[in-house]
Design a protein around this motif. Sequence first.
Motif, PDB file in Angstrom:
ATOM      1  N   TRP A 468       0.826  -1.219   0.000  1.00  0.00           N
ATOM      2  CA  TRP A 468       0.000   0.000   0.000  1.00  0.00           C
ATOM      3  C   TRP A 468       0.858   1.266   0.000  1.00  0.00           C
ATOM      4  CZ3 TRP A 468      -1.161  -4.195   3.316  1.00  0.00           C
ATOM      5  CH2 TRP A 468      -2.365  -4.863   3.046  1.00  0.00           C
ATOM      6  N   TYR A 563      -6.479   0.948   2.826  1.00  0.00           N
ATOM      7  CA  TYR A 563      -6.752  -0.489   2.954  1.00  0.00           C
ATOM      8  C   TYR A 563      -8.047  -0.900   2.270  1.00  0.00           C
ATOM      9  CZ  TYR A 563      -3.031  -0.889   6.480  1.00  0.00           C
ATOM     10  OH  TYR A 563      -1.827  -0.893   7.131  1.00  0.00           O
ATOM     11  N   GLN A 578      -4.411 -11.055   2.846  1.00  0.00           N
ATOM     12  CA  GLN A 578      -4.360  -9.596   2.843  1.00  0.00           C
ATOM     13  C   GLN A 578      -4.453  -9.074   4.282  1.00  0.00           C
ATOM     14  OE1 GLN A 578      -3.734  -7.573   0.297  1.00  0.00           O
ATOM     15  NE2 GLN A 578      -3.691  -9.181  -1.241  1.00  0.00           N
ATOM     16  N   GLN A 582      -1.756  -6.562   6.087  1.00  0.00           N
ATOM     17  CA  GLN A 582      -2.198  -5.309   6.712  1.00  0.00           C
ATOM     18  C   GLN A 582      -1.664  -5.205   8.145  1.00  0.00           C
ATOM     19  OE1 GLN A 582      -6.358  -4.747   5.843  1.00  0.00           O
ATOM     20  NE2 GLN A 582      -6.590  -3.373   7.586  1.00  0.00           N
TER      21      GLN A 582
END
Lengths: 615, 224
Positions: A468, A563, A578, A582
């Motif tokens: 990200w 996110y 995922q 995160q």
Amino acid sequence: MDPAQERAIEKLLEKVEKPARYTGGEMNTQVRPWNEAEMHFAFCFADTYEIGMSYLGMKILVSLINSLPYMSCERVFMPWVDFRAGLKEKQIPLFSLESRKGLNEFDVIGFSLQYEMSYTNILDMLDLGHVPVRAADRGENDPLVFAGGPCACNPEPLAAFFDAFQIGDGEEMMVEFLDTLHACRKEGLSRSETLMRLAQIEGVYVPRFYEPSYHADGTLSAFTRTDERAPETVRRRILKDFSNAFYPDTFPVPYTDIVFDRIVLEIMRGCTRGCRFCQAGMIYRPVRERSMDRIIELAEKLEAATGYEEMSLSSLSSGDYSCLKELIVALMDRFQEKRVSVSLPSMRVDNLVKQSLEELSRVHKSGLTVAVEAGTQRLRDVINKGVTEEDVLRSVTDAFDSGYSTVKLYFMTGLPTETDEDLRGIGDLARKVVSAYYSIPKERRAKGLRVTCSASVFVPKPFTPFQWAAQDSIGTVMEKQSHLRDYLKMKGVTFNWHDPSLSFLEACISRGDRRVGEVIYTAWRDGCILDGWSEHFKYDVWLKAFEKCGLDTAFYANRERPYDELLPWAFIDMGVTQRYLQLENERAKKAQTTKDCRKGCNGCGLQRYEGLCNV
Amino acid sequence: MKIWLTMEKGARIRFTGHLDLMRTMQRALRRSGLPVRYSQGFNPHMLLNAAAPLSLGMPGLREIIEVPVGEEITPEAFQERLNAALPPDLRCRAARALPDEHAAPMALLRAARYLMDLDEEQQASAACVAALPGMLAADTLPAVRKTKTGEKPCDVRPMIYEAQAMGPHTVCATLALCEAGTLKPDLFLSVLAGLAGVDKPDAFVTRLQLYAMQDGALIRLEES
């Protein structure tokens, strides 16, 4: 090739650089005669012969495909500009090394995706091979073109050019893929029905059965199936029995120099360390070791079949192999008499360095390379690189003490949360390495200290905790590099840095969506090829290509993604979830480290599938 | 004891350079497990001795390579085991056992015979073949030889042992190849083209045979 084309090729070979790149015939590359195979596979590597022939995955898969009774697999590499120009001028299709058949004569064409900046070469090779570049333009009689390899974990930028992708370990998937294709051919299925059949294989992604849509701000709004028979989620293929998986017992032995000209033994796949920037460390999980007996058996067969005098043990982190010392001793005992040296790249400095160095130096002495990655402990904690300054200094001191005088230190600039303090840390560490050398008495240390500090530019990659993150702008990177140059001005130390514009484009493509495919196409059509070779890299043409396609480079490279944004690669289940990525990203922000998962499961997601991860 | 190998380097691998070819031979010898002798010292290596490196792009049908061996072995067995370990475009055509005292092939080499296939699409080719009798009738053939130190005028006539047309675009010639003086096929063709008044045509050249000198006559190097 007709005789006139054959003559033209021979004449062309007289005029080009390194003609042996194009002539084949190397030891252990003989395949069955063209007419004796039912299906023909062109294994393509989108870079030159010397690079492609050094790549282990190609040796494994070419050998595997040739072991199938109905197949023949031949090699095709990206030609250098001089040979390429000659092929175009004489309208000779790009051909395979073994039988000199044009790419368009093959049933299947497979590309290995190793590096984003070789993508224009893929388009160019298809075009040179007289194969329609876009999947949509290929008809019933055209070859089926697909790709695999690490970069296939975000296939979207190349979705327009490939009929299919293989995601994950290839050893079993390739056989299933070709068996299925073979059966479809026999049944006379159409191209579309064949692809639907292939899409049912675990790990296979067929882009034509999926369609993205976008929000007004350019982010992905949905990624939907156009045919319900295609799987909703594409699950990465994972090889369970690594020890007994296919591994070649012969290697091709090139006539000319290639980058890695030696036996390579893959002792382990996957890595448990969990460095947060490292895509390989995430996408090859879980860690799987090959048994010592099997490695020794392969080493003996390969030595006998090649006559090589060097073998290297390969993995992401060889020091983590559970019986490394026993393995090295066993290999040395077996091969010392035959003067075969054993080398060990990818060693981390936090385990048994000195012992291993001493074992290795019985035969071979080379320099020491340490991947430190960041200049301060804080930043190393952010990236979860569990290496301390003490580890680094201890291992370089050991190395200097055992007679080494050359040390390479690898760093990255532009890591998330990096400050000037971290850059100064690189300078401080280099200074301490120099002092470590001078701390060894003069009569014991080797002459001519050389410390090379290399700084690459951080590129955020899909399926990592930093997927990200925003990449630093080119201006910021250049500023940081110039500071680093100042901090590393000292005797005995050389500083190398990467071209930030290349890393910037790498970032745009690696996290790109389907629309980036048009940029790649435009850049290629406007003359970009061999982008990974600095003399051919055309940055301005790339920037114009983004402009022409109405896309913003910063949107892909320099923007921190929230996110809740749908990522272009989210339809793939890589094993690591995922949610875990995160969690890791959040821990990074707090400079909290995560332990090596062999010391206890961290819940990355691999244990969701029974029997896959036994850590 | 040492073995002289008569090797064929095929057309497909004609772009393999001399050092690469020697490395290929070393690896093949390692694969074969034949009792090859290594040099003494810190970095032992195989003591292979080629009569004359081939130019890049030129196949050779009967090239001589000398290999010192540590144990008695018949040349027939040596040839068979080596061929089993060689890639298909590199073949051992014959092997001969010799005592260590026998001169090195390079020392005995005097000349080589070449087959020159001139490009049939170029008009200069036929003109060159037609100029061949005139070339052989000349007493002197002045030419300029390019060496490492510069360009040197020389007479190439004494370095041509024989030459003949083998077809409308093909020439065969035996040319000097030794330390005292070497005439490369390329310079031979330049001189021939000069006599014919044309530009030198493209040619595909194969080295057919190496020669030594015995009693004033050329004999095959492998028999010397």
